[in-house]
Write a protein that holds these residues in place. Sequence first.
Motif, short mmCIF file in Angstrom:
data_model
loop_
_atom_site.label_atom_id
_atom_site.label_comp_id
_atom_site.label_asym_id
_atom_site.label_seq_id
_atom_site.Cartn_x
_atom_site.Cartn_y
_atom_site.Cartn_z
N PRO A 246 -80.92 -1.67 29.19
CA PRO A 246 -81.77 -1.38 28.02
C PRO A 246 -82.09 -2.60 27.17
O PRO A 246 -83.19 -2.72 26.64
CB PRO A 246 -80.96 -0.33 27.25
CG PRO A 246 -80.17 0.37 28.30
CD PRO A 246 -79.79 -0.70 29.29
N TRP A 247 -81.14 -3.53 27.00
CA TRP A 247 -81.40 -4.70 26.18
C TRP A 247 -82.40 -5.64 26.86
O TRP A 247 -83.26 -6.22 26.19
CB TRP A 247 -80.10 -5.43 25.87
CG TRP A 247 -79.22 -4.65 24.95
CD1 TRP A 247 -78.06 -4.00 25.25
CD2 TRP A 247 -79.46 -4.41 23.56
NE1 TRP A 247 -77.56 -3.36 24.16
CE2 TRP A 247 -78.39 -3.60 23.10
CE3 TRP A 247 -80.45 -4.79 22.66
CZ2 TRP A 247 -78.30 -3.18 21.78
CZ3 TRP A 247 -80.37 -4.38 21.34
CH2 TRP A 247 -79.30 -3.58 20.92
N GLN A 248 -82.29 -5.79 28.18
CA GLN A 248 -83.26 -6.62 28.91
C GLN A 248 -84.67 -6.01 28.82
O GLN A 248 -85.65 -6.71 28.62
CB GLN A 248 -82.85 -6.74 30.37
CG GLN A 248 -81.61 -7.59 30.61
CD GLN A 248 -81.15 -7.54 32.05
OE1 GLN A 248 -81.15 -6.47 32.67
NE2 GLN A 248 -80.74 -8.69 32.59
N PHE A 249 -84.74 -4.70 28.99
CA PHE A 249 -86.05 -4.04 28.89
C PHE A 249 -86.62 -4.19 27.48
O PHE A 249 -87.81 -4.49 27.30
CB PHE A 249 -85.92 -2.56 29.23
CG PHE A 249 -87.19 -1.80 29.03
CD1 PHE A 249 -88.24 -1.92 29.92
CD2 PHE A 249 -87.35 -0.96 27.92
CE1 PHE A 249 -89.43 -1.21 29.72
CE2 PHE A 249 -88.52 -0.27 27.72
CZ PHE A 249 -89.57 -0.39 28.62
N ALA A 250 -85.78 -3.99 26.46
CA ALA A 250 -86.25 -4.09 25.09
C ALA A 250 -86.80 -5.49 24.80
O ALA A 250 -87.82 -5.64 24.11
CB ALA A 250 -85.12 -3.76 24.11
N ASN A 251 -86.16 -6.52 25.36
CA ASN A 251 -86.63 -7.88 25.14
C ASN A 251 -88.01 -8.10 25.76
O ASN A 251 -88.94 -8.62 25.12
CB ASN A 251 -85.62 -8.87 25.73
CG ASN A 251 -86.07 -10.32 25.54
OD1 ASN A 251 -86.23 -10.79 24.43
ND2 ASN A 251 -86.25 -11.02 26.65
N THR A 252 -88.17 -7.66 27.01
CA THR A 252 -89.45 -7.83 27.70
C THR A 252 -90.54 -6.99 27.05
O THR A 252 -91.67 -7.43 26.85
CB THR A 252 -89.31 -7.44 29.18
OG1 THR A 252 -88.26 -8.21 29.77
CG2 THR A 252 -90.60 -7.69 29.94
N TYR A 253 -90.20 -5.78 26.71
CA TYR A 253 -91.13 -4.84 26.08
C TYR A 253 -91.59 -5.36 24.72
O TYR A 253 -92.78 -5.32 24.38
CB TYR A 253 -90.40 -3.51 25.93
CG TYR A 253 -91.24 -2.29 25.66
CD1 TYR A 253 -92.51 -2.13 26.19
CD2 TYR A 253 -90.74 -1.26 24.86
CE1 TYR A 253 -93.26 -0.99 25.94
CE2 TYR A 253 -91.47 -0.11 24.62
CZ TYR A 253 -92.73 0.02 25.16
OH TYR A 253 -93.47 1.16 24.92
N SER A 254 -90.66 -5.90 23.94
CA SER A 254 -90.99 -6.43 22.62
C SER A 254 -91.89 -7.66 22.73
O SER A 254 -92.78 -7.86 21.90
CB SER A 254 -89.71 -6.80 21.86
OG SER A 254 -88.93 -5.66 21.60
N GLN A 255 -91.66 -8.49 23.76
CA GLN A 255 -92.52 -9.65 23.96
C GLN A 255 -93.96 -9.23 24.23
O GLN A 255 -94.91 -9.85 23.75
CB GLN A 255 -91.99 -10.51 25.10
CG GLN A 255 -90.73 -11.29 24.77
CD GLN A 255 -90.25 -12.13 25.94
OE1 GLN A 255 -90.92 -12.23 26.97
NE2 GLN A 255 -89.08 -12.73 25.78
N SER A 256 -94.12 -8.18 25.03
CA SER A 256 -95.47 -7.69 25.32
C SER A 256 -96.15 -7.23 24.05
O SER A 256 -97.34 -7.49 23.82
CB SER A 256 -95.41 -6.55 26.33
OG SER A 256 -96.69 -6.06 26.62
N PHE A 257 -95.42 -6.56 23.18
CA PHE A 257 -95.97 -6.09 21.92
C PHE A 257 -96.33 -7.27 21.01
O PHE A 257 -97.40 -7.31 20.40
CB PHE A 257 -94.94 -5.18 21.24
CG PHE A 257 -95.43 -4.51 19.98
CD1 PHE A 257 -96.16 -3.34 20.05
CD2 PHE A 257 -95.13 -5.03 18.73
CE1 PHE A 257 -96.61 -2.71 18.90
CE2 PHE A 257 -95.58 -4.41 17.58
CZ PHE A 257 -96.32 -3.25 17.66
N ALA A 258 -95.44 -8.26 20.95
CA ALA A 258 -95.67 -9.41 20.07
C ALA A 258 -96.79 -10.30 20.56
O ALA A 258 -97.39 -11.04 19.77
CB ALA A 258 -94.38 -10.22 19.95
N ASN A 259 -97.08 -10.26 21.86
CA ASN A 259 -98.13 -11.13 22.41
C ASN A 259 -99.54 -10.62 22.14
O ASN A 259 -100.51 -11.28 22.49
CB ASN A 259 -97.94 -11.27 23.93
CG ASN A 259 -96.79 -12.18 24.27
OD1 ASN A 259 -96.36 -12.99 23.45
ND2 ASN A 259 -96.26 -12.04 25.48
#
Length: 491
Positions: A386-399
């Motif tokens: 879950p933490w790895q997914f949250a990191n990748t998912y958040s990057q997509s949102f921030a980009n």
Amino acid sequence: MTPLIRINCLAGVLAVLLAAPAAAQPQAAAAAPLASTVPSAPAGGDTHPHTAPADAATTATAQPPTRAAATVADAPLPPPSPDAQQAYMAARDKLVQIRTLRRQTNTQSSTGSGFFVSADGLLITNYHVISQLALEPERHRAVLVAVDGKEAPVQLLAVDALHDLALLRVAKADKDGDAPHHGALALRPANNPLNGGERIFSLGNPLDVGFAITEGTYNGLVQRSFYPRIFFGGTLNPGMSGGPAIDTQGRVVGVNVAKRLGAEQVSFLVPVEFVEQLLARSRSAEPVKGALHAELTRQLTEHQQALTDRLLAGPARTERYGPYRVSVPSESLARCWGDGRERRSESLFDFERSQCRIDSEVFTGDGDVGGLGLRYEAYDAPRLNPWQFANTYSQSFANEPMRKRGNRVRTGFECREDFVAGDAKLPLRAVVCMSAYRKFSGLYDLTVLAVSVDQPRQGVLGRLNVSAVSFDNAQRLASHFLQGFSSESAR
């Protein structure tokens, strides 16, 4: 997972998320800079060296239509048929080239075509051909150049930006003089509609090299066109915009407006019915004295109301993305295109992406406005924690970038972020951003960005972009978009 700070009822947060930005001063955005996902077609066409807009409606092909750029090489045209030659000779004295000139230097800044519709000097052309005159009359003037090379000043009487038309009149020689009489092209009556495959002849002054005629066929109206457009199976070149398309009897059936780049003989005409409407309401109008921002604002306000009403009144349609469903426009309004990565057993991260676009843009002279686009991305990461997914998912949102700085047309985006609930209480993290038009009072650009936050390894991201919409309709569209997210498990 991104912590769920709080979940609000959607109706309770929209007033906060959509606080109106100031129209005069750009505000710093609360989110990263965001690029539009509405595909903007390459500009090109009748202005030189500047470019003209792409506002013709979409066809069944994937790419949006555009007026052809002058740098695009067109295939040599076949010699005209005897009928085409006869049509050209009958119509040539009713044709003109329309030039927009800089007042200070007397150099031309755009060229297009036009044609006489009355003996007392009324002319029709495209709005985009004379948009500089409409918006900056203190810097520009317009003249016509007849087939024999004679030049005469023209005055702007009225515009129909929604259908890309303008009505001009030959200026009187002096205060007491009358404009000379001209031959005029007849308009094909509405009770005599075109038949599929019927021959059409398009006339104009391509590339400022001389008057010409091209032959093609009537292929019906363009599918999914917000405003009616004729699909002309013939060639249009830059500089022909505003010229007439006539039938074998020499009657006007449409006005040249656009072509599709990367295609052969896929061109577009404004139906003659809109010429008739413009003439009916503006034939006796006085010449325009100042810039037309107020009139364009009125027309754009009418346009965005029709767009919003048609979208929200359309049949409910959803698409599935993993465990989620999202709303998409009716197929009669838009076509959606998708891509993604093939699902593999060894993949750490899979995604699907789709984009939907309503081809409803209107050219104003400062670009195309009045369009609406949607984009969705679905993520599935069964092999990530879950933490790895949250990191990748958040990057997509921030980009997702957002325009922070304003310019001479719009203010910078002002944004609000919150946690809200979609349909069936699906928790969403949402950012709503608005940017005000400086000269089109009461109109805004809207961007809504939303991501689901209910699953540890799955999610869906959506983005809505709408340009030149009223504040009230921005609220309606944002609410409709966010309520369109739902979870399959909640059904």
